[in-house]
Design an enzyme around this catalytic site. Sequence first.
Site, PDB file in Angstrom:
ATOM      1  N   ASN A  38       0.836  -1.085  -0.007  1.00  0.00           N
ATOM      2  CA  ASN A  38       0.300   0.454   0.217  1.00  0.00           C
ATOM      3  C   ASN A  38       0.800   1.077  -0.104  1.00  0.00           C
ATOM      4  O   ASN A  38       2.107   1.715   0.618  1.00  0.00           O
ATOM      5  CB  ASN A  38      -1.038  -0.008   1.167  1.00  0.00           C
ATOM      6  N   HIS A 123     -14.005  -4.769  11.107  1.00  0.00           N
ATOM      7  CA  HIS A 123     -13.367  -3.393  11.631  1.00  0.00           C
ATOM      8  C   HIS A 123     -14.422  -3.096  12.237  1.00  0.00           C
ATOM      9  O   HIS A 123     -15.548  -2.815  11.466  1.00  0.00           O
ATOM     10  CB  HIS A 123     -12.607  -3.061  11.345  1.00  0.00           C
ATOM     11  N   ARG A 148     -12.927  -5.925  16.532  1.00  0.00           N
ATOM     12  CA  ARG A 148     -12.036  -5.064  16.344  1.00  0.00           C
ATOM     13  C   ARG A 148     -12.334  -3.738  16.184  1.00  0.00           C
ATOM     14  O   ARG A 148     -13.404  -3.298  16.261  1.00  0.00           O
ATOM     15  CB  ARG A 148     -11.038  -4.779  15.387  1.00  0.00           C
ATOM     16  N   TYR A 160      -6.649   7.223  13.628  1.00  0.00           N
ATOM     17  CA  TYR A 160      -5.887   5.497  12.982  1.00  0.00           C
ATOM     18  C   TYR A 160      -7.670   4.959  13.342  1.00  0.00           C
ATOM     19  O   TYR A 160      -7.696   4.535  13.982  1.00  0.00           O
ATOM     20  CB  TYR A 160      -5.157   5.201  13.407  1.00  0.00           C
ATOM     21  N   ASP A 212      -6.720  -1.887  17.716  1.00  0.00           N
ATOM     22  CA  ASP A 212      -5.505  -1.654  17.565  1.00  0.00           C
ATOM     23  C   ASP A 212      -4.611  -0.268  17.700  1.00  0.00           C
ATOM     24  O   ASP A 212      -4.987   0.810  17.237  1.00  0.00           O
ATOM     25  CB  ASP A 212      -5.092  -1.698  15.993  1.00  0.00           C
ATOM     26  N   HIS A 214      -1.366   0.651  16.653  1.00  0.00           N
ATOM     27  CA  HIS A 214      -0.755   1.683  15.498  1.00  0.00           C
ATOM     28  C   HIS A 214       0.821   1.727  15.557  1.00  0.00           C
ATOM     29  O   HIS A 214       0.754   2.845  14.889  1.00  0.00           O
ATOM     30  CB  HIS A 214      -1.973   2.092  14.641  1.00  0.00           C
ATOM     31  N   GLU A 238      -2.825  -5.000  19.815  1.00  0.00           N
ATOM     32  CA  GLU A 238      -2.220  -4.984  18.282  1.00  0.00           C
ATOM     33  C   GLU A 238      -1.951  -3.362  18.280  1.00  0.00           C
ATOM     34  O   GLU A 238      -1.386  -2.504  18.938  1.00  0.00           O
ATOM     35  CB  GLU A 238      -3.467  -4.354  17.753  1.00  0.00           C
ATOM     36  N   GLU A 264       2.114  -6.842  11.725  1.00  0.00           N
ATOM     37  CA  GLU A 264       2.022  -6.177  10.051  1.00  0.00           C
ATOM     38  C   GLU A 264       2.799  -5.538   8.836  1.00  0.00           C
ATOM     39  O   GLU A 264       2.584  -5.952   7.253  1.00  0.00           O
ATOM     40  CB  GLU A 264       0.043  -5.662  10.241  1.00  0.00           C
ATOM     41  N   ARG A 285       1.075 -11.378  13.655  1.00  0.00           N
ATOM     42  CA  ARG A 285       0.484 -11.182  12.168  1.00  0.00           C
ATOM     43  C   ARG A 285       1.063 -11.227  11.476  1.00  0.00           C
ATOM     44  O   ARG A 285       0.393  -9.791   9.884  1.00  0.00           O
ATOM     45  CB  ARG A 285      -0.042  -9.680  12.800  1.00  0.00           C
ATOM     46  N   HIS A 314      -2.236 -10.292   8.789  1.00  0.00           N
ATOM     47  CA  HIS A 314      -3.361  -9.259   8.758  1.00  0.00           C
ATOM     48  C   HIS A 314      -3.966  -8.955   7.386  1.00  0.00           C
ATOM     49  O   HIS A 314      -3.618  -9.961   7.045  1.00  0.00           O
ATOM     50  CB  HIS A 314      -2.001  -8.395   7.718  1.00  0.00           C
ATOM     51  N   ASP A 318      -6.436  -3.371   1.532  1.00  0.00           N
ATOM     52  CA  ASP A 318      -5.426  -3.299   1.177  1.00  0.00           C
ATOM     53  C   ASP A 318      -4.610  -4.450   0.161  1.00  0.00           C
ATOM     54  O   ASP A 318      -3.727  -4.262   0.018  1.00  0.00           O
ATOM     55  CB  ASP A 318      -4.215  -1.870   1.000  1.00  0.00           C
ATOM     56  N   GLU A 341      -7.517 -11.794  10.470  1.00  0.00           N
ATOM     57  CA  GLU A 341      -8.391 -10.208  10.245  1.00  0.00           C
ATOM     58  C   GLU A 341      -9.485 -10.353   8.960  1.00  0.00           C
ATOM     59  O   GLU A 341      -9.341 -10.602   7.589  1.00  0.00           O
ATOM     60  CB  GLU A 341      -7.117  -9.238  10.350  1.00  0.00           C
ATOM     61  N   TRP A 404       2.911   7.057  12.267  1.00  0.00           N
ATOM     62  CA  TRP A 404       1.601   6.142  12.128  1.00  0.00           C
ATOM     63  C   TRP A 404       0.521   5.372  11.998  1.00  0.00           C
ATOM     64  O   TRP A 404       1.047   4.704  12.710  1.00  0.00           O
ATOM     65  CB  TRP A 404       1.191   7.131  10.622  1.00  0.00           C
TER      66      TRP A 404
END
Length: 404
Positions: A38, A123, A148, A160, A212, A214, A238, A264, A285, A314, A318, A341, A404
């Site tokens: 991605n 999600h 999640r 996020y 998550d 992130h 996560e 991930e 993951r 994961h 994407d 996931e 991020w």
Amino acid sequence: MTTITEARVIVTSPGRNYVTLKITTSDGVVGWGDATLNGRELAVAAYMTDHVCPLLVGRDPARIEDTWQLLYRGAYWRRGPVTMTAIAAVDMALWDIKGKVAGLPVYQLLGGAARNGVLVYCHASGSDVPALLDDVARHLDQGFLAVRAQASVPGLEGTYGVPAPDGLLYEPASAALPAEHLWDTGPYLRFAPEMLGAVRERFGFGFHLLHDVHHRLSPIEAGRLGHDLEPHRLFWLEDPTPAEDQSAFRVIRQHTTTPLAVGEVFNSIWDCQQLITERLIDYIRTSVTHAGGITHLRRIFSLADLYGVRTGSHGPGDLSPVAMAAALHVDMSVPNFGIQEYMGHRDPAGEVFRTTYTFADGYMHPGDAPGLGVDVDEDAAVHFPYDPRQLPVNRRLDGSVHDW
Ligand code: KDG
Ligand code: MG
């Protein structure tokens, strides 16, 4: 001898960008692989077209392990997301071909079904807690047994995991320069336990709840969050910290019994060796696309099995449906499966990728079509040209860049 006669890269954007590898054999059998990274899609497309595809033509498609070793060791420059994603696509396509030649779904070639179905998590998200609770209710009604939960931190733009107002992408991608999100750790650390507590208060404990982070916290902040979340009994927390610093997880482990899931962004077994062998995580993951395909993912999962670490691949939107199918075949067959996931793909992705996997009552199944069970409509793909996009970046209140 059967040989590979063509290896070709297809870049298409039916809703979002996907990079797909098509391998054709002299017997006319076609195999598909996902090579989507991605935001860096064309780097992998060029790596494959210029450096990998020419090596494949003339080779025996049945020699999956040998091809993997050739592409990994033969490149000299090892690992890295671009290389490992390219190798993954070749690997997936060759497993697809092997299944089609054998007339068997890939999970049968991997040892057969070790379970009846693959537990998946979806999600749920909201711009505030009431909106999140509505979304959790919607997903539980659809039959999901694991959810999640993410919600916007009050006062912070673009948290996020919460879709943009157009509802299309949960990690809003922008065309030119990356969108800039605002991050402030203090409000997040106060809000997350409150938000996840509200989910438990409304829906109880009869389903798995995941969250998550992130990669946004320091180890000690992650330890505090894990501790504060213990009453809510998460299935996992996560990516609490940027996990290239594997020893940092010792600090988190000292402070919480909340299960941890990581991986991930990893692309090889070396990224998680310490995390697994020191039992610093509970779920690994890594994805079939970014960690070297079915062959390397199984190697990581075997190492994890030795140390009681379970899988939790994961599976975001994407990665293409080819990757989702490949992941499900692995999930069906490994002994230490944990959860998968499943974010799903929005149309028009379905116009290009025709899948045979199914979802019912919280579980998925890859189906019993020979190979991976995904077909790609190349004529449809040309109607969706590449659409350059950037993932967002995070900035702290003082303007400095945050993870991020
Ligand atoms: O491209 C980045 C996404 O795949 C990532 O943000 C998704 O964190 C993610 C998840 O858990 O699905
Ligand atoms: Mg994640």
